[in-house]
Design an enzyme around this catalytic site. Sequence first.
Site, PDB file in Angstrom:
ATOM      1  N   LYS A  31       0.858  -1.189   0.000  1.00  4.84           N
ATOM      2  CA  LYS A  31       0.000   0.000   0.000  1.00  4.84           C
ATOM      3  C   LYS A  31       0.891   1.235   0.000  1.00  4.84           C
ATOM      4  CE  LYS A  31      -3.810   1.973   2.778  1.00  4.84           C
ATOM      5  NZ  LYS A  31      -4.683   1.782   3.970  1.00  4.84           N
TER       6      LYS A  31
ATOM      7  N   SER B 146      -9.629   1.897   3.058  1.00  3.02           N
ATOM      8  CA  SER B 146      -8.736   2.628   2.186  1.00  3.02           C
ATOM      9  C   SER B 146      -7.696   1.746   1.484  1.00  3.02           C
ATOM     10  CB  SER B 146      -8.003   3.700   3.010  1.00  3.02           C
ATOM     11  OG  SER B 146      -7.163   3.098   3.974  1.00  3.02           O
TER      12      SER B 146
ATOM     13  N   SER C 238      -9.755  -0.466   7.293  1.00  3.38           N
ATOM     14  CA  SER C 238      -9.226  -0.371   5.934  1.00  3.38           C
ATOM     15  C   SER C 238      -8.518  -1.603   5.391  1.00  3.38           C
ATOM     16  CB  SER C 238      -8.279   0.820   5.824  1.00  3.38           C
ATOM     17  OG  SER C 238      -9.044   1.987   5.700  1.00  3.38           O
TER      18      SER C 238
HETATM   19  N1  GLN Z   1     -13.148   4.406   6.572  1.00  6.64           N
HETATM   20  C1  GLN Z   1     -12.418   4.759   7.742  1.00  6.64           C
HETATM   21  C2  GLN Z   1     -11.945   6.192   7.652  1.00  6.64           C
HETATM   22  O1  GLN Z   1     -12.132   6.794   6.644  1.00  6.64           O
HETATM   23  C3  GLN Z   1     -11.286   3.808   7.965  1.00  6.64           C
HETATM   24  C4  GLN Z   1     -10.063   4.152   7.229  1.00  6.64           C
HETATM   25  C5  GLN Z   1      -8.874   3.314   7.604  1.00  6.64           C
HETATM   26  O2  GLN Z   1      -9.001   2.284   8.279  1.00  6.64           O
HETATM   27  N2  GLN Z   1      -7.707   3.781   7.214  1.00  6.64           N
HETATM   28  O3  GLN Z   1     -11.401   6.703   8.584  1.00  6.64           O
END
Ligand code: GLN
Length: 482
Positions: free
Chosen positions: A76, A151, A175
């Site tokens: 990532k 994400s 995410s």
């Molecule tokens: N959807 C969540 C956010 O936008 C989780 C994102 C993540 O785990 N990086 O904060």
Amino acid sequence: MTPYTLKQAAELLQSKKISAVELATEYLNAIDVRNPAINGYITLDKELTLAEAQAADERIAQGNASALTGVPIAYKDIFCQQNWRSACSSKMLDNFVSPYTATVVQNLLNEGMVTLGRTNMDEFAMGSTNETSFYGATKNPWNLDNVPGGSSGGSAAVVAARLAPAALGSDTGGSIRQPASHCGITGIKPTYGTVSRFGMVAYASSFDQAGPMAQTAEDCALLLNAMASFDPKDSTSLEREQEDYTRDLNRPLTGLKIGLPKEYFGSGNSADVQTALQNTINLLKAQGAELVDVSLPQTELSIPAYYVLASAEASTNLSRYDGVRYGHRAAQFGDLEEMYSNTRAEGFGSEVKRRIMIGTYVLSHGYYDAYYLKAQKLRRMVANDFQTAFAQCDLILAPTAPTAAPKLGELNNDPVQAYLSDIYTIAVNLAGLPALTLPAGFSAEKMPIGVQLIGNYFSEAKILGAAHQIQQHSDWHTHAPE
Ligand code: GLN
């Protein structure tokens, strides 16, 4: 098609049926053909990849290879990696080639794993659909009209499309688990403090954890063994004895107590998600697990608590991007103040700006007690709920998301709806617990659906073992998009 699991790839290399250079080349060729439609990889560098593969082959020839030497992997874009652009999918870091490498990546490089490329993500890991990336949305390989989740959507998409045997993701509020669910793969977020955060771009530091994403729980266990280490460079890294996360893979499910939280099985789930849960419940029962009802009463409060706390931490973490030290700097400005503001106005996308504004607001004098401190108290209550539940069960079974992957554009203009869709993943991060998503069925539209296994602190081996046993008695994880 490069259908190998990580374990299969490792076996091919060990038995010398394929060289690391051949294997990497096979993947790079498949990426050339299929990545443009998916946009899962945003940075590729064949020379760097093949140089790593060459070094792995030399190591294998010298007889000092480890089990993972020569196995390709994708990272990532949140992990800093020397010689690679490490942009966190933001315009702010579009010009940033990292001078150093994140500890978790270094641990895998030390094993001799080969970097295939860097995967797309929501900008600074803020999002649930991968649509906030500066490099454009990633498409779900099961249906290019759908999002892959976020994400870590790029990592999930390239594993699902079989353009990497495995990838690393990060999980601040779901995410790793939510994109794994939307793309039909397996991914685990470890107990907070298990893997080093050093070199992983900070979003909300008291939540952020890296973790493996792969086709199977067994592959995730092999990767976690290599990733996890105490790291003095991360002040919240836990100094514990090295664990073998594969140790429970062959432990039968007989007698395992699985908790079903009543708040997670309500009318908010789509019928397809209910079916996937029921599939898993039936399998667990057939294998001798015992199902017990539990309750997590503060579930609904976890969303406001998370979005207050994560935004607060983000607003401080992202204050470092000021155009002075590295990253984007505005070309036009009058004085220093204007340099800061123009740089940040140009460098950040709108979701990141929204979080910075919410975070700054809840931390400001007069609102701190009402929002930030209140949210910290809720965080404790959410964590306590889990301890009450784990007094009655070994693991918790839960949905990962209320629906299968939405269409592109469906959630992008509705941040509140997007935040609400994180309902089943976020409490785990508030509590710092480990949790895994594994595939458990398909929607009527043939989109994959995953379910979660949540465990108490340091129960990764137990979670991975149960998931592996489920995968020994089902085939949802073997399906791949056409
Ligand atoms: N959807 C969540 C956010 O936008 C989780 C994102 C993540 O785990 N990086 O904060």
